[in-house]
Design an enzyme around this catalytic site. Structure first.
Site, PDB file in Angstrom:
ATOM      1  N   ASP A  37      -1.271   7.332  17.141  1.00  0.00           N
ATOM      2  CA  ASP A  37      -0.371   8.259  15.973  1.00  0.00           C
ATOM      3  C   ASP A  37       0.137   9.387  16.359  1.00  0.00           C
ATOM      4  O   ASP A  37      -0.525  10.126  16.894  1.00  0.00           O
ATOM      5  CB  ASP A  37      -1.190   8.203  14.792  1.00  0.00           C
ATOM      6  CG  ASP A  37      -1.762   6.858  14.073  1.00  0.00           C
ATOM      7  OD1 ASP A  37      -0.984   5.880  14.204  1.00  0.00           O
ATOM      8  OD2 ASP A  37      -2.753   6.723  13.540  1.00  0.00           O
ATOM      9  N   TYR A  95       0.342   5.718  -0.009  1.00  0.00           N
ATOM     10  CA  TYR A  95      -0.668   6.830   0.104  1.00  0.00           C
ATOM     11  C   TYR A  95      -0.842   7.639  -1.465  1.00  0.00           C
ATOM     12  O   TYR A  95       0.371   7.341  -2.094  1.00  0.00           O
ATOM     13  CB  TYR A  95      -0.216   7.834   0.935  1.00  0.00           C
ATOM     14  CG  TYR A  95       0.039   7.685   2.565  1.00  0.00           C
ATOM     15  CD1 TYR A  95      -1.475   7.245   3.113  1.00  0.00           C
ATOM     16  CD2 TYR A  95       1.021   7.627   3.283  1.00  0.00           C
ATOM     17  CE1 TYR A  95      -1.564   6.874   4.394  1.00  0.00           C
ATOM     18  CE2 TYR A  95       0.780   7.020   4.672  1.00  0.00           C
ATOM     19  CZ  TYR A  95      -0.221   6.967   5.110  1.00  0.00           C
ATOM     20  OH  TYR A  95      -0.493   6.707   6.473  1.00  0.00           O
ATOM     21  N   ARG A 114       0.775  -1.287   0.044  1.00  0.00           N
ATOM     22  CA  ARG A 114       0.066  -0.005  -0.011  1.00  0.00           C
ATOM     23  C   ARG A 114       1.016   1.287  -0.050  1.00  0.00           C
ATOM     24  O   ARG A 114       1.812   1.287   0.806  1.00  0.00           O
ATOM     25  CB  ARG A 114      -0.951  -0.177   1.333  1.00  0.00           C
ATOM     26  CG  ARG A 114      -1.887  -1.036   1.247  1.00  0.00           C
ATOM     27  CD  ARG A 114      -2.862  -0.903   2.540  1.00  0.00           C
ATOM     28  NE  ARG A 114      -3.636   0.303   2.046  1.00  0.00           N
ATOM     29  CZ  ARG A 114      -4.529   0.941   3.283  1.00  0.00           C
ATOM     30  NH1 ARG A 114      -4.733   0.366   4.417  1.00  0.00           N
ATOM     31  NH2 ARG A 114      -5.155   1.937   3.014  1.00  0.00           N
TER      32      ARG A 114
END
Length: 288
Positions: A166, A130, A128
């Protein structure tokens, strides 16, 4: 993939608690990479020398087998999630970098693998990325956990996303995967991702030239104008190119104060402690 039973047995030999004036006598015999003392809340004290930690790559970048482990001064693997202490002191925390700024590979701690190395996320067997670079260093606060069984009454009753908290680090330096930085929190954004609460703590590295100038959310806008809006918009929109709806934000769609961010860190650290003490089922999470 570690099962809950395996994780329980492994973790039982990894961790020792402070007893009386010193460590239990059996601690010196444990064949573990790291043994540390856990105390209540954010007062965790590690025997691990974080200054000696370094990332160690396994496999080739941008492959399914690629992993970045953390190793100590003796070359032994440690967990960036469980073994790196959260608190440094005086409002400073350790931050583990997963994704360096100006990169797009979606790297994350493998919470279901032993020693929780950093790997590239996958979807349907594919790596994956972004759709565009992330503009800040991105990673996690160690020894935190967003409990998926706990609803947050402040944020629409949303449940945690089952991951560490995060961190978005806004300093000018581009960090590396696996770096452990000392940061101070400045604000928090309550992102709601497909119904799950996914906190984003905005922080700055102590070694940044502007670190002494920013101590709360208003300072960020003064010295990094537009950054908080850019962070919110980036995380709101990054799934849209894949045909998914935009993410939402609670708490009035605004960043919180530093005080509230510290509250989030406190609560998620306590949730992590419950997890590693087996007060909450670990499921497929690795506690090793």
């Amino acid at each position: 993939m570690a099962t809950a039973a395996t994780a329980s047995a492994t973790a039982a030999t990894r961790f020792t608690l402070l007893a009386g004036a010193g460590l239990r006598s059996r601690a010196s015999r444990l064949p573990t990479a790291v043994r540390f003392q856990r105390q209540r809340g954010l007062t965790t004290t590690a025997l691990l020398k974080t200054a000696d930690l370094r990332p160690k790559e396994q496999g080739q970048p941008e492959t399914l087998d690629y992993r970045v482990f953390l190793v100590d001064g003796g070359g032994r693997k440690v967990s960036p999630w469980h073994d790196v202490p959260l608190r440094v002191g005086d409002g400073v925390f350790h931050f583990v970098v997963e994704i360096p700024k100006e990169s797009s590979a979606k790297m994350e701690v493998a919470t279901d693998e032993a020693f929780t190395p950093i790997k590239q996320d996958t979807k349907k067997g594919n790596l994956r990325y972004y759709p565009y670079n992330i503009n800040w260093n991105y990673g996690l606060f160690p020894q935190t956990w967003e409990d998926p069984t706990s609803a947050n009454s402040d944020v629409e009753g949303a449940f945690g996303d089952n991951d560490p908290v995060d961190v978005v680090e806004i300093g000018e330096r581009r960090a590396n995967i696996g770096d452990v930085l000392k940061v101070k929190p400045l604000a928090a954004l309550a992102m709601i991702d497909e119904g799950e609460l996914d906190w984003k703590i905005v922080a700055i590295s102590l070694d940044d030239p502007k670190a002494s100038l920013v101590n709360d959310v208003d300072d960020v806008e003064k010295h990094f104008p537009g950054t908080l809006t850019a962070i919110r918009d980036w995380f709101r929109d990054y799934k849209i190119p894949d045909g998914k709806p935009a993410n939402r934000f609670g708490l009035g769609n605004k960043p919180t104060s530093k005080e509230y961010a510290l509250k989030v860190i406190q609560e998620t650290n306590e949730s992590w402690e419950k997890l590693v003490k087996r007060n909450i089922p670990a499921g497929e999470l690795s506690l090793a």
